[in-house]
Scaffold this motif. Structure first.
Motif, PDB file in Angstrom:
ATOM      1  N   GLY A  87      41.382  22.976  59.220  1.00 32.03           N
ATOM      2  CA  GLY A  87      42.587  22.334  59.702  1.00 32.03           C
ATOM      3  C   GLY A  87      43.719  22.124  59.041  1.00 32.03           C
ATOM      4  N   LEU A  88      43.653  22.562  57.745  1.00 32.32           N
ATOM      5  CA  LEU A  88      44.870  22.589  56.767  1.00 32.32           C
ATOM      6  C   LEU A  88      45.347  23.989  56.412  1.00 32.32           C
ATOM      7  CD1 LEU A  88      46.749  20.615  55.222  1.00 32.32           C
ATOM      8  CD2 LEU A  88      45.057  20.828  53.314  1.00 32.32           C
ATOM      9  N   ALA A  89      46.509  24.379  57.029  1.00 30.24           N
ATOM     10  CA  ALA A  89      46.974  25.764  57.014  1.00 30.24           C
ATOM     11  C   ALA A  89      47.779  25.910  55.545  1.00 30.24           C
ATOM     12  CB  ALA A  89      48.008  26.248  57.851  1.00 30.24           C
ATOM     13  N   VAL A  90      47.847  26.989  54.993  1.00 29.35           N
ATOM     14  CA  VAL A  90      48.671  27.223  53.709  1.00 29.35           C
ATOM     15  C   VAL A  90      50.169  27.149  54.136  1.00 29.35           C
ATOM     16  CG1 VAL A  90      49.186  29.039  52.348  1.00 29.35           C
ATOM     17  CG2 VAL A  90      46.956  28.947  53.030  1.00 29.35           C
ATOM     18  N   ASP A  91      50.749  26.611  53.106  1.00 35.95           N
ATOM     19  CA  ASP A  91      52.023  26.289  53.347  1.00 35.95           C
ATOM     20  C   ASP A  91      52.889  26.669  52.061  1.00 35.95           C
ATOM     21  OD1 ASP A  91      54.668  25.136  53.903  1.00 35.95           O
ATOM     22  OD2 ASP A  91      54.147  23.051  53.793  1.00 35.95           O
ATOM     23  N   HIS A  92      53.793  27.798  52.229  1.00 30.40           N
ATOM     24  CA  HIS A  92      54.378  28.599  50.911  1.00 30.40           C
ATOM     25  C   HIS A  92      55.406  27.561  50.337  1.00 30.40           C
ATOM     26  CE1 HIS A  92      51.468  31.831  50.830  1.00 30.40           C
ATOM     27  NE2 HIS A  92      51.514  31.864  52.104  1.00 30.40           N
ATOM     28  N   ASP A  93      55.814  26.695  51.416  1.00 34.96           N
ATOM     29  CA  ASP A  93      57.115  25.732  51.121  1.00 34.96           C
ATOM     30  C   ASP A  93      56.602  24.344  50.985  1.00 34.96           C
ATOM     31  OD1 ASP A  93      58.968  27.817  51.635  1.00 34.96           O
ATOM     32  OD2 ASP A  93      58.797  27.525  53.846  1.00 34.96           O
ATOM     33  N   GLU A 108      49.201  21.653  49.682  1.00 39.24           N
ATOM     34  CA  GLU A 108      49.338  21.260  50.971  1.00 39.24           C
ATOM     35  C   GLU A 108      48.792  19.752  51.439  1.00 39.24           C
ATOM     36  OE1 GLU A 108      49.178  25.606  50.568  1.00 39.24           O
ATOM     37  OE2 GLU A 108      48.012  24.086  49.681  1.00 39.24           O
ATOM     38  N   GLU A 109      47.624  19.623  50.504  1.00 42.99           N
ATOM     39  CA  GLU A 109      47.102  18.244  50.685  1.00 42.99           C
ATOM     40  C   GLU A 109      47.812  17.109  50.250  1.00 42.99           C
ATOM     41  OE1 GLU A 109      42.492  17.905  49.778  1.00 42.99           O
ATOM     42  OE2 GLU A 109      43.393  19.366  48.449  1.00 42.99           O
ATOM     43  N   LEU A 110      48.855  17.353  49.147  1.00 45.88           N
ATOM     44  CA  LEU A 110      49.612  16.597  48.636  1.00 45.88           C
ATOM     45  C   LEU A 110      50.835  16.114  49.981  1.00 45.88           C
ATOM     46  CD1 LEU A 110      50.167  17.852  45.103  1.00 45.88           C
ATOM     47  CD2 LEU A 110      48.957  15.967  45.748  1.00 45.88           C
ATOM     48  N   VAL A 111      51.298  17.131  50.481  1.00 46.29           N
ATOM     49  CA  VAL A 111      52.231  16.838  51.551  1.00 46.29           C
ATOM     50  C   VAL A 111      51.571  15.969  52.649  1.00 46.29           C
ATOM     51  CG1 VAL A 111      53.427  18.193  53.364  1.00 46.29           C
ATOM     52  CG2 VAL A 111      53.312  19.265  51.292  1.00 46.29           C
ATOM     53  N   VAL A 112      50.356  16.270  52.896  1.00 42.98           N
ATOM     54  CA  VAL A 112      49.519  15.294  53.656  1.00 42.98           C
ATOM     55  C   VAL A 112      49.403  13.827  53.190  1.00 42.98           C
ATOM     56  CG1 VAL A 112      47.359  14.981  54.977  1.00 42.98           C
ATOM     57  CG2 VAL A 112      48.465  17.350  55.039  1.00 42.98           C
ATOM     58  N   GLN A 113      49.132  13.973  52.193  1.00 48.05           N
ATOM     59  CA  GLN A 113      49.200  12.435  51.472  1.00 48.05           C
ATOM     60  C   GLN A 113      50.490  11.772  51.530  1.00 48.05           C
ATOM     61  OE1 GLN A 113      47.494  12.882  47.557  1.00 48.05           O
ATOM     62  NE2 GLN A 113      45.576  13.960  48.378  1.00 48.05           N
ATOM     63  N   ALA A 114      51.666  12.429  51.365  1.00 49.33           N
ATOM     64  CA  ALA A 114      52.837  11.875  51.462  1.00 49.33           C
ATOM     65  C   ALA A 114      52.898  11.311  52.772  1.00 49.33           C
ATOM     66  CB  ALA A 114      53.941  12.834  50.948  1.00 49.33           C
ATOM     67  N   ASP A 115      52.615  12.158  53.967  1.00 45.48           N
ATOM     68  CA  ASP A 115      52.920  11.511  55.352  1.00 45.48           C
ATOM     69  C   ASP A 115      52.154  10.549  55.502  1.00 45.48           C
ATOM     70  OD1 ASP A 115      54.793  13.909  55.858  1.00 45.48           O
ATOM     71  OD2 ASP A 115      53.036  15.194  56.525  1.00 45.48           O
ATOM     72  N   ASP A 174      60.705  16.093  48.759  1.00 44.85           N
ATOM     73  CA  ASP A 174      61.619  15.460  49.762  1.00 44.85           C
ATOM     74  C   ASP A 174      60.611  14.413  50.130  1.00 44.85           C
ATOM     75  OD1 ASP A 174      63.532  17.425  49.414  1.00 44.85           O
ATOM     76  OD2 ASP A 174      62.884  18.380  51.213  1.00 44.85           O
ATOM     77  N   LYS A 175      59.580  14.542  50.464  1.00 48.00           N
ATOM     78  CA  LYS A 175      58.693  13.469  51.292  1.00 48.00           C
ATOM     79  C   LYS A 175      58.617  12.245  50.050  1.00 48.00           C
ATOM     80  CE  LYS A 175      56.452  16.276  54.498  1.00 48.00           C
ATOM     81  NZ  LYS A 175      56.507  15.788  55.919  1.00 48.00           N
ATOM     82  N   TYR A 176      58.168  12.610  48.678  1.00 48.15           N
ATOM     83  CA  TYR A 176      58.107  11.583  47.693  1.00 48.15           C
ATOM     84  C   TYR A 176      59.202  10.911  47.638  1.00 48.15           C
ATOM     85  CZ  TYR A 176      53.199  12.541  47.366  1.00 48.15           C
ATOM     86  OH  TYR A 176      51.735  12.746  47.972  1.00 48.15           O
ATOM     87  N   GLN A 177      60.374  11.772  47.675  1.00 48.53           N
ATOM     88  CA  GLN A 177      61.603  10.988  47.344  1.00 48.53           C
ATOM     89  C   GLN A 177      61.899  10.008  48.505  1.00 48.53           C
ATOM     90  OE1 GLN A 177      63.604  11.411  44.581  1.00 48.53           O
ATOM     91  NE2 GLN A 177      64.526   9.258  45.592  1.00 48.53           N
TER      92      GLN A 177
END
Length: 182
Positions: free
Chosen positions: A59-65, A125-132, A72-75
């Motif tokens: 369920g967690l796709a690769v995100d090259h960005d 990718e997990e860090l992005v989900v954690q920020a959300d 952005d999200k942590y800011q």
């Protein structure tokens, strides 16, 4: 023979190699060969960085960005944290985490593995989900003003107590001996 469909799927990098060989009669003959490979002459390494094809997590796709998204999200979390008092422990903790992750991402924008190593909390990718997810928690925290519910705890600590001293603990050896006598 490689089918045309397979050739379209695999990028082929070619380069020309010049070699000389000693033929049986003792004369040197120069010939040119072409070496081709799908990954040996490419900057993209399969499974690493831009060559990453799977996170290995369902369920967690690769995100090259992911790294710009982390910044952005942590800011955004840091900006939103300004709405609560500076003394709120949640704000203190979240600011430390956000600054650390932003620093890791800005220091190594082209190296997701280094960012993962520095953050030590999963893949980028997990860090992005954690920020959300943290943004959702912060919205609840701000809406309910939970910092007002936290009370100061009065903790008593006596540094004069020695390690292994009498803390009201049961001496297990003496209790076992008493049970054996009874």
């Amino acid at each position: 023979m490689v089918s045309a469909a397979l050739r379209n799927l695999v990028p082929i990098a070619t380069r020309t190699l010049s070699r000389s060989a000693n033929v049986n009669n003792g004369t040197n003959v120069k010939f040119i060969t072409k070496a081709s490979s799908c990954r040996f002459f490419s900057d993209v390494v399969p499974g690493v960085g831009k060559g990453k094809t799977s996170t290995g997590l369902v369920g967690l796709a690769v995100d090259h960005d992911a790294i710009p998204k982390i910044i952005d999200k942590y800011q955004a979390l840091l900006d939103k944290a300004q709405s609560m008092p500076e003394t709120a422990q949640y704000r203190i903790n979240i600011e430390k985490i956000c600054r650390h992750r932003i620093n890791a991402a800005t220091s190594f924008p082209e190296d997701p593995e280094k960012v993962e190593e520095l953050c030590n909390c999963g893949q980028v990718e997990e860090l992005v989900v954690q920020a959300d997810n943290e943004m959702l928690v912060m919205d609840m925290y701000l809406r309910n003003r939970w910092w007002e519910l936290v009370k100061e705890a009065d903790i008593q600590y006596e540094p004069s107590q020695t390690e292994g001293g009498d803390h009201g603990d049961v001496e297990w050896d003496s209790k076992t001996e008493r049970n054996a006598e009874a």
